[in-house]
Each structure stands twice: as structure tokens, then as C-alpha cells.
Design a protein around this motif. Sequence first.
Motif, PDB file in Angstrom:
ATOM      1  N   ILE A   7       3.102   4.740   0.418  1.00 37.48           N
ATOM      2  CA  ILE A   7       1.920   3.877   0.447  1.00 37.48           C
ATOM      3  C   ILE A   7       0.847   4.405  -0.490  1.00 37.48           C
ATOM      4  O   ILE A   7       0.165   3.643  -1.182  1.00 37.48           O
ATOM      5  N   ALA A   8       0.678   5.737  -0.557  1.00 41.69           N
ATOM      6  CA  ALA A   8      -0.308   6.328  -1.475  1.00 41.69           C
ATOM      7  C   ALA A   8       0.090   6.056  -2.921  1.00 41.69           C
ATOM      8  O   ALA A   8      -0.760   5.768  -3.778  1.00 41.69           O
ATOM      9  N   ILE A   9       1.388   6.150  -3.208  1.00 39.90           N
ATOM     10  CA  ILE A   9       1.869   5.892  -4.574  1.00 39.90           C
ATOM     11  C   ILE A   9       1.618   4.434  -4.953  1.00 39.90           C
ATOM     12  O   ILE A   9       1.147   4.127  -6.059  1.00 39.90           O
ATOM     13  N   PHE A  10       1.940   3.535  -4.024  1.00 41.27           N
ATOM     14  CA  PHE A  10       1.719   2.108  -4.292  1.00 41.27           C
ATOM     15  C   PHE A  10       0.243   1.832  -4.570  1.00 41.27           C
ATOM     16  O   PHE A  10      -0.112   1.137  -5.545  1.00 41.27           O
ATOM     17  N   LEU A  53      -8.915  -1.711  -1.314  1.00 37.23           N
ATOM     18  CA  LEU A  53      -7.754  -0.853  -1.533  1.00 37.23           C
ATOM     19  C   LEU A  53      -8.157   0.615  -1.608  1.00 37.23           C
ATOM     20  O   LEU A  53      -7.395   1.501  -1.173  1.00 37.23           O
ATOM     21  N   THR A  54      -9.330   0.893  -2.166  1.00 33.54           N
ATOM     22  CA  THR A  54      -9.790   2.286  -2.251  1.00 33.54           C
ATOM     23  C   THR A  54     -10.109   2.836  -0.868  1.00 33.54           C
ATOM     24  O   THR A  54      -9.798   4.000  -0.567  1.00 33.54           O
ATOM     25  N   ALA A  59      -8.270   6.367   3.531  1.00 29.71           N
ATOM     26  CA  ALA A  59      -7.721   6.495   4.888  1.00 29.71           C
ATOM     27  C   ALA A  59      -6.328   7.115   4.854  1.00 29.71           C
ATOM     28  O   ALA A  59      -5.997   7.982   5.676  1.00 29.71           O
ATOM     29  N   VAL A  60      -5.501   6.701   3.892  1.00 26.00           N
ATOM     30  CA  VAL A  60      -4.158   7.262   3.764  1.00 26.00           C
ATOM     31  C   VAL A  60      -4.235   8.740   3.402  1.00 26.00           C
ATOM     32  O   VAL A  60      -3.460   9.562   3.913  1.00 26.00           O
ATOM     33  N   ARG A  61      -5.207   9.065   2.563  1.00 32.43           N
ATOM     34  CA  ARG A  61      -5.325  10.466   2.127  1.00 32.43           C
ATOM     35  C   ARG A  61      -5.637  11.374   3.310  1.00 32.43           C
ATOM     36  O   ARG A  61      -5.121  12.504   3.387  1.00 32.43           O
ATOM     37  N   TYR A  62      -6.485  10.921   4.211  1.00 30.59           N
ATOM     38  CA  TYR A  62      -6.827  11.746   5.365  1.00 30.59           C
ATOM     39  C   TYR A  62      -5.764  11.638   6.451  1.00 30.59           C
ATOM     40  O   TYR A  62      -5.586  12.567   7.251  1.00 30.59           O
TER      41      TYR A  62
END
Length: 411
Positions: A7-10, A53-54, A59-62
Motif C-alpha cells: 500500500i505504501a508503494i502504491f 492520499l498523503t 497513516a500507513v507510515r505510522y
Amino acid sequence: MRRYSQIAIFLHWIIAALLAFQISVGWALEDLGARGFALFQLHKSIGITILVLTVARVAVRYGRPRPAPVEGGWQGMLAKAVHGGLYLFMLGAPLTGWALVSTAKVKVPTLIFGIIPLPHLPLPAGAGDPASAAHALLAWIGIALIVLHVAGALRHHALLRDGLIWRMMPARSPVLLLALPALIAAAFLLGRLILPASAPQAVAAPEKVAAVEEAEPVNIVAATDTDNAAGEADPAPSENATMVAPIGPPPSWTVQPGGSIAFSVGNGNDSIQGKFSSWTARITMDPDRPESADIDVEIDLASATVGDAYQDGMLAGDEFFGVAAHPRARFTAKGAEKTGANGYRAAGALTLKGVSKPQVIRFTLSGSGEKRKVSGSASIGRTLFGVGNGESSAGLDPKVAVDFRFDAQAK
């Protein structure tokens, strides 16, 4: 080497492609004027998409911590600073753009991709200039950070050969290594390709434009025209003229449902078409004695539409009709003269946006007895009335063509 989550890559690559498109289009928006209206709406929609999206990327990063850094020292600190700056850019650019739109003098409704309404931020009008400056500055800072980010990735891949770039790839594939950067390049190229073709524009001082409008006669059928902007007056009766008593009072005419008042204005190589859906007309006139004419037309400016919610919102704003302060336009004329078998000319005045100017209308009548058809066209000098006085109007022609037609029944 541990990779980022899928998901982070996308999110990384889709945000990168959208940013490339935004930068490509954003460079040209300021110079497009009215021709760039649709692109401006798309620019806003994509900007808010990048913001959403940012937030998801943060959120995905944390939620799914990123892989550990592979480099320390000043190089590692610089990489962290660039990444942090990119996040601030991806959040700050859309937010300052949103603030800029919310504080603009012309309140244009924002629909994300024409579907989802976006409310204006509750900001004071004074926040507009700082928001504009911050938005422009962030754009250049963002470009510099993107260049540094790409340079760092190329350094790791081509010089250090540490395989760092594979952490942001869905799979270790040379095809993806070429295809994903190509997607970003294609998004940038698409932004350039969809820009409207430049159109030659005549540049003239306002005084010269007014002089041209005053000198050129214009045809109209029951609307207004600038051909009398030179102050043409009705001929004064001669002292020796024979006075003829009127045969009887001229008939009053009732405008029947189904009539229309439409307008169009050139916009580079294109034109903008619109109409007024609410207007009234009080007409007294004997077609055989046109000097008896008494014409009074009122137009509800808030009813102006070009078939697009964004542009309709602009029409009501101060840059165009200023509906809040001047909700109606009015044309009045006393007397007319015959110009042909069914043609007439009437000198009067148009009041629009608080400004009154001499106007001449030309109209034709068809039919007989108590039922007549009225039709015609006109050209109105919008600059004389301060209509279209902002940057978004730069590409519009100085004259607006008016076309109207309706049926009238004698009372």
C-alpha cells in the motif's frame, strides 16, 4: 532487503504521478485566463486528491513502519530532511491552494471531479495574499525537493549499487524499474498536452477599446448594443415641423412564455454560450408609429447560466455581474425609428453593474395584428460596465453578443 508495504508503494507512485501532472499544469494556469477555467477546476480536484492520499500515506507510515535507513552521517540526515520536506509540501500545497480558493474575491463553488462539493475554509479575506504567496513558494520548494529525491535514488542505484531503490518497487523487476518512472513522465507530458492552444489576443488600452465600441454600430433585435456609446441622441424636432396629433394610444404588449435572452463571448479559439432564465419586459408601441415606443426590460442577473456550476458561480461574483450589489440589469428606451420593412431602431440606455451607458437596439417584428414575433441580436461592450475585470477574464473578447427572441400579444 526489506521493502515498503504494498500500500505504501502504491501511494508513493500514484502521488508522484499526480504531482508531476499538477506541476505541469500549474505552470501554465496563470497565463491561460478564462481559457484555463476547466483545467483550474481539475487542478483543484487533483490537489485535494493528493492531500487525501498523503494523509493516508502518513497513516500507513505510522501503522506499518518503514524499513530502517541504510545510510547515516550527513547523507542520512539530508535524506530525512528531504523526505520530511516532501511530506510538508504534499500537505501544504493543497491546503494553501484550498485557502487561496476560499478567500478569492470570485467565489467559485468547488466540486471534486464535478461530483463531491468541497466547502470553502472559514478564513478572512486578508488571508488570500499570504495563501497565494505560500502556494507559489511551496511549488518551487516542492520541485527542488523532488529533484533532490530523484538524485538520491539515482545515486544509490547507479553509484552505490546497494539496491535501495527496490524497496519502493512492487517486485524486483527491471520492467517495473522502467515503467513506474515512465508513468510519472507520462503524467507530466499529459499535463502539457491538455493545455489549451494559445490564441492571439489583441491588446488595446481601455480608452481605445471604448472608442472602437463607440464607433461601431451593432445590430440587435430587442436587446442592447454599444453602437450608440458615442452618445448618439434622438433627432430634435424641427421648429417648422408639422405636429400631427396621435391617432390613439399605442398598444401595450405582453411577452409570452417561452422567450429567451442568450449571450455568447469569444474565448480564444472557442466561445462561451449562456442565457438568462429570468427577465421581464414592458413594451408599449404602435408598429406603424415607432416614435410611440416605450421599452423597459429588466434582467435578473442571478439567473445567468452557461450550463456549468463553477462558471455560473463566477458570473455572480464581483469580477462579472456583481449580483450581490447589482442584482438586475435594465434597458430603457423612449421612441424608435423604422429602418426597413420590419426593422426598427431605438436609442436608449443600459444600466448594468451600477453603470449607465447610451445604447441602441435594433429589432425586427414579424406577424400582424395583435400577435407579433420579436427577434434579434446585439453586441455589448462588457468593459464599459466593468464586466470581466479580473485575470480569469483575460482571454475573453471585449464584446458580448446578445441574441433574443420572444412572442408578444397586444393587450
